[in-house]
Motif scaffolding. Structure first.
Motif, PDB file in Angstrom:
ATOM      1  N   LEU A 195      -2.362  62.887  11.193  1.00 57.98           N
ATOM      2  CA  LEU A 195      -1.174  62.017  10.918  1.00 57.98           C
ATOM      3  C   LEU A 195      -0.622  61.843  12.196  1.00 57.98           C
ATOM      4  N   PRO A 196       0.288  60.625  12.443  1.00 58.21           N
ATOM      5  CA  PRO A 196       0.835  60.288  13.922  1.00 58.21           C
ATOM      6  C   PRO A 196       2.124  61.395  13.851  1.00 58.21           C
ATOM      7  N   GLN A 197       2.182  61.944  15.115  1.00 52.63           N
ATOM      8  CA  GLN A 197       3.609  62.702  15.097  1.00 52.63           C
ATOM      9  C   GLN A 197       4.705  61.698  15.262  1.00 52.63           C
ATOM     10  N   ARG A 198       4.528  60.649  15.802  1.00 51.17           N
ATOM     11  CA  ARG A 198       5.655  59.791  16.310  1.00 51.17           C
ATOM     12  C   ARG A 198       5.244  58.359  15.703  1.00 51.17           C
ATOM     13  N   ILE A 199       6.235  57.806  14.712  1.00 47.52           N
ATOM     14  CA  ILE A 199       6.076  56.354  14.078  1.00 47.52           C
ATOM     15  C   ILE A 199       7.423  55.562  14.662  1.00 47.52           C
ATOM     16  N   ARG A 200       6.961  54.306  15.109  1.00 45.88           N
ATOM     17  CA  ARG A 200       7.924  53.406  15.735  1.00 45.88           C
ATOM     18  C   ARG A 200       9.101  54.386  16.614  1.00 45.88           C
ATOM     19  N   GLY A 201       8.400  54.999  17.435  1.00 42.61           N
ATOM     20  CA  GLY A 201       9.352  55.812  18.424  1.00 42.61           C
ATOM     21  C   GLY A 201      10.292  57.082  17.786  1.00 42.61           C
ATOM     22  N   ARG A 202      10.051  57.338  16.597  1.00 41.28           N
ATOM     23  CA  ARG A 202      10.584  58.402  15.926  1.00 41.28           C
ATOM     24  C   ARG A 202       9.780  59.512  15.493  1.00 41.28           C
ATOM     25  N   ASP A 203       9.949  60.764  15.391  1.00 43.91           N
ATOM     26  CA  ASP A 203       9.216  61.586  14.822  1.00 43.91           C
ATOM     27  C   ASP A 203       9.093  61.446  13.380  1.00 43.91           C
ATOM     28  N   LEU A 204       7.728  61.790  12.852  1.00 46.86           N
ATOM     29  CA  LEU A 204       7.496  61.464  11.395  1.00 46.86           C
ATOM     30  C   LEU A 204       8.361  62.324  10.526  1.00 46.86           C
ATOM     31  N   HIS A 205       9.110  63.544  10.832  1.00 47.17           N
ATOM     32  CA  HIS A 205       9.952  64.150  10.161  1.00 47.17           C
ATOM     33  C   HIS A 205      11.291  63.378   9.997  1.00 47.17           C
ATOM     34  N   HIS A 206      11.737  62.461  11.022  1.00 50.85           N
ATOM     35  CA  HIS A 206      12.708  61.632  10.532  1.00 50.85           C
ATOM     36  C   HIS A 206      12.460  60.951   9.546  1.00 50.85           C
ATOM     37  N   TRP A 207      11.216  60.027   9.332  1.00 46.02           N
ATOM     38  CA  TRP A 207      10.920  59.064   8.325  1.00 46.02           C
ATOM     39  C   TRP A 207      10.792  60.123   6.998  1.00 46.02           C
ATOM     40  N   LEU A 208      10.130  61.129   6.981  1.00 45.10           N
ATOM     41  CA  LEU A 208      10.098  62.066   5.854  1.00 45.10           C
ATOM     42  C   LEU A 208      11.509  62.472   5.340  1.00 45.10           C
ATOM     43  N   HIS A 209      12.406  62.188   6.180  1.00 44.76           N
ATOM     44  CA  HIS A 209      13.757  62.787   5.938  1.00 44.76           C
ATOM     45  C   HIS A 209      14.585  61.501   5.031  1.00 44.76           C
ATOM     46  N   VAL A 210      14.539  60.593   6.012  1.00 43.82           N
ATOM     47  CA  VAL A 210      15.298  59.140   5.606  1.00 43.82           C
ATOM     48  C   VAL A 210      14.533  58.822   4.230  1.00 43.82           C
ATOM     49  N   THR A 211      13.398  58.851   4.157  1.00 46.76           N
ATOM     50  CA  THR A 211      12.788  58.099   2.847  1.00 46.76           C
ATOM     51  C   THR A 211      12.654  59.343   1.663  1.00 46.76           C
ATOM     52  N   GLY A 212      13.123  60.276   1.751  1.00 45.10           N
ATOM     53  CA  GLY A 212      12.988  61.602   0.871  1.00 45.10           C
ATOM     54  C   GLY A 212      11.728  61.992   0.476  1.00 45.10           C
ATOM     55  N   ALA A 213      10.434  61.357   1.442  1.00 48.03           N
ATOM     56  CA  ALA A 213       9.354  62.133   1.244  1.00 48.03           C
ATOM     57  C   ALA A 213       9.133  63.235   1.246  1.00 48.03           C
ATOM     58  N   ASP A 214       9.925  64.193   2.045  1.00 51.18           N
ATOM     59  CA  ASP A 214       9.849  65.557   2.323  1.00 51.18           C
ATOM     60  C   ASP A 214      10.173  66.294   0.797  1.00 51.18           C
ATOM     61  N   ARG A 215      10.704  65.689  -0.018  1.00 50.15           N
ATOM     62  CA  ARG A 215      10.947  66.215  -1.345  1.00 50.15           C
ATOM     63  C   ARG A 215       9.824  66.016  -2.437  1.00 50.15           C
ATOM     64  N   LEU A 216       8.902  65.346  -2.067  1.00 48.19           N
ATOM     65  CA  LEU A 216       7.901  64.694  -3.103  1.00 48.19           C
ATOM     66  C   LEU A 216       6.993  66.125  -3.488  1.00 48.19           C
TER      67      LEU A 216
END
Length: 376
Positions: A195-216
């Motif tokens: 899995l890419p560590q960074r996507i569009r210049g932001r760490d993956l965990h930023h996207w997990l947080h803002v999309t709610g995927a961390d709670r899946l």
């Protein structure tokens, strides 16, 4: 109430218990409440930035976008425990939990003490129970064989032939680290998924947080990303692609001096390191007969066999992040609500409000008092 385990899960439980009006006692087998973190390999680095790696109520110090190393996490947990103002009994291992007549539990420790509580939080994680698969010929192998739980640093493997078994983050990180000093092969049952560590210049965990995927849930997450995956900036993928880190399909058996690969070829190997995961470390619950082949019978961390028994830090307990620093706090609040509901009712006698069995002070003990940081 009694919390068994003084690592990230136990400390998150202690905070949630305190916030719910309960008085926790934390039992921890180690010398300080930092969990298993001091025992991980020296170079271990979090795959989530500091801003997404904190327990509730206390962010990491310093640059929030850095990736904290093992010793930083240890220092952070030490500070977190000190901030809670709760009783933590170190060098105290829970050896058996028994149901108490009339409700609640009695926990016996390795010091032959017995503690009673209305509930028990099993928060011992899994580091104490590494999974080491048994392969043909394994008992006859004469080289160094260990689980990654017992690996510390690469200098012990200078110029040696090493096989690292596993396709997850720890396996790849350790195998890559060893390539600077040893001849290494990563043995996996299938190609490594990245899995890419960074996507569009932001760490993956930023996207997990803002999309709610961390709670899946696990079912949803595995459909999206598969099973074992490795977070990567491109360094590990490039190492495997270039041959800097060799990867082969898993060997089929051991030989006295090495391994036999799936194509039938024999190779002499000095050391084999299994990075094959862990299982819940819950032997102390055996008297309750709540384990099914070592696994707790629970839903969302709440026991389905024993009221007042809850779990924390299980992989995918409720979400993708359940057994991580960033996710265990949410689970702690969830299970603590179940325990708080079992709190004895308040009774009124001669104008004094008391909790049945244990009067509770309305303010924390004074610093330096005989109670110290104790809250039960």
């Amino acid at each position: 109430m009694i919390i068994v385990g003084g690592g990230q899960s136990g400390l998150a439980a202690a905070r949630a218990a305190r916030d719910a009006g309960l008085r926790p006692v934390v039992l921890h087998a180690g010398t300080e409440p930092t969990g298993s973190w001091p025992d991980y390999y020296d170079s271990l680095t979090l795959f989530s930035p500091a801003r997404y790696s904190a327990l509730p109520g206390m962010p990491f110090d310093g640059d929030p976008d850095r990736y904290p190393r093992r010793d930083e996490v240890v220092a952070y947990l030490r500070r977190y425990a000190d901030s809670l103002d709760i009783e933590v009994r170190t060098r105290t291992r829970a050896v058996a939990v028994h149901s108490r007549p009339g409700g609640g539990y009695v926990i016996r420790t390795d010091t032959d003490d017995e503690l009673a509580g209305i509930g028990v939080v099993a928060a011992t994680g899994s580091f104490g129970n590494p999974y080491l698969p048994a392969l043909p010929g394994q008992s006859e192998y004469g080289g160094d064989l260990r689980h990654v739980a017992d690996y510390r640093r690469p200098d012990a493997y200078d110029a040696k032939r090493v096989v690292v078994v596993g396709g997850g983050n720890s396996a790849v990180q350790v195998a890559y680290e060893l390539t600077a000093r040893a001849r290494v092969t990563l043995a996996t049952r299938e190609p490594v998924r990245f899995l890419p560590q960074r996507i569009r210049g932001r760490d993956l965990h930023h996207w997990l947080h803002v999309t709610g995927a961390d709670r899946l849930s696990r079912a949803v997450t595995t459909r999206l990303v598969g099973h074992a995956t490795v977070l990567d900036t491109g360094r590990y993928r490039n190492a495997i692609t270039s041959g800097e880190l060799a990867r082969r399909d898993m060997f089929t058996r051991f030989a006295p001096d090495g391994v036999v690969w799936s194509d039938g070829t024999h190779e002499a190997v000095d050391a084999v390191i299994f990075a094959t995961g862990y299982r819940p470390d819950l032997d102390y619950l055996a008297p309750l007969a709540t384990l099914d082949h070592g696994m707790p019978q629970q839903v969302g961390g709440i026991s389905t066999t024993h009221p007042g028994l809850v779990h924390l830090g299980l992989e995918f307990q409720r979400t993708f992040a359940s057994n991580t620093l960033r996710g265990v706090g949410r689970d702690a609040v969830h299970v603590m609500a179940a325990l708080a509901a079992r709190r004895p009712p308040r009774v009124f006698r001669q104008g004094r409000r008391m909790l049945a069995g244990h009067p509770r002070s309305t303010s924390p003990p004074a610093a330096g008092s005989s109670r110290g940081r104790k809250m039960r």
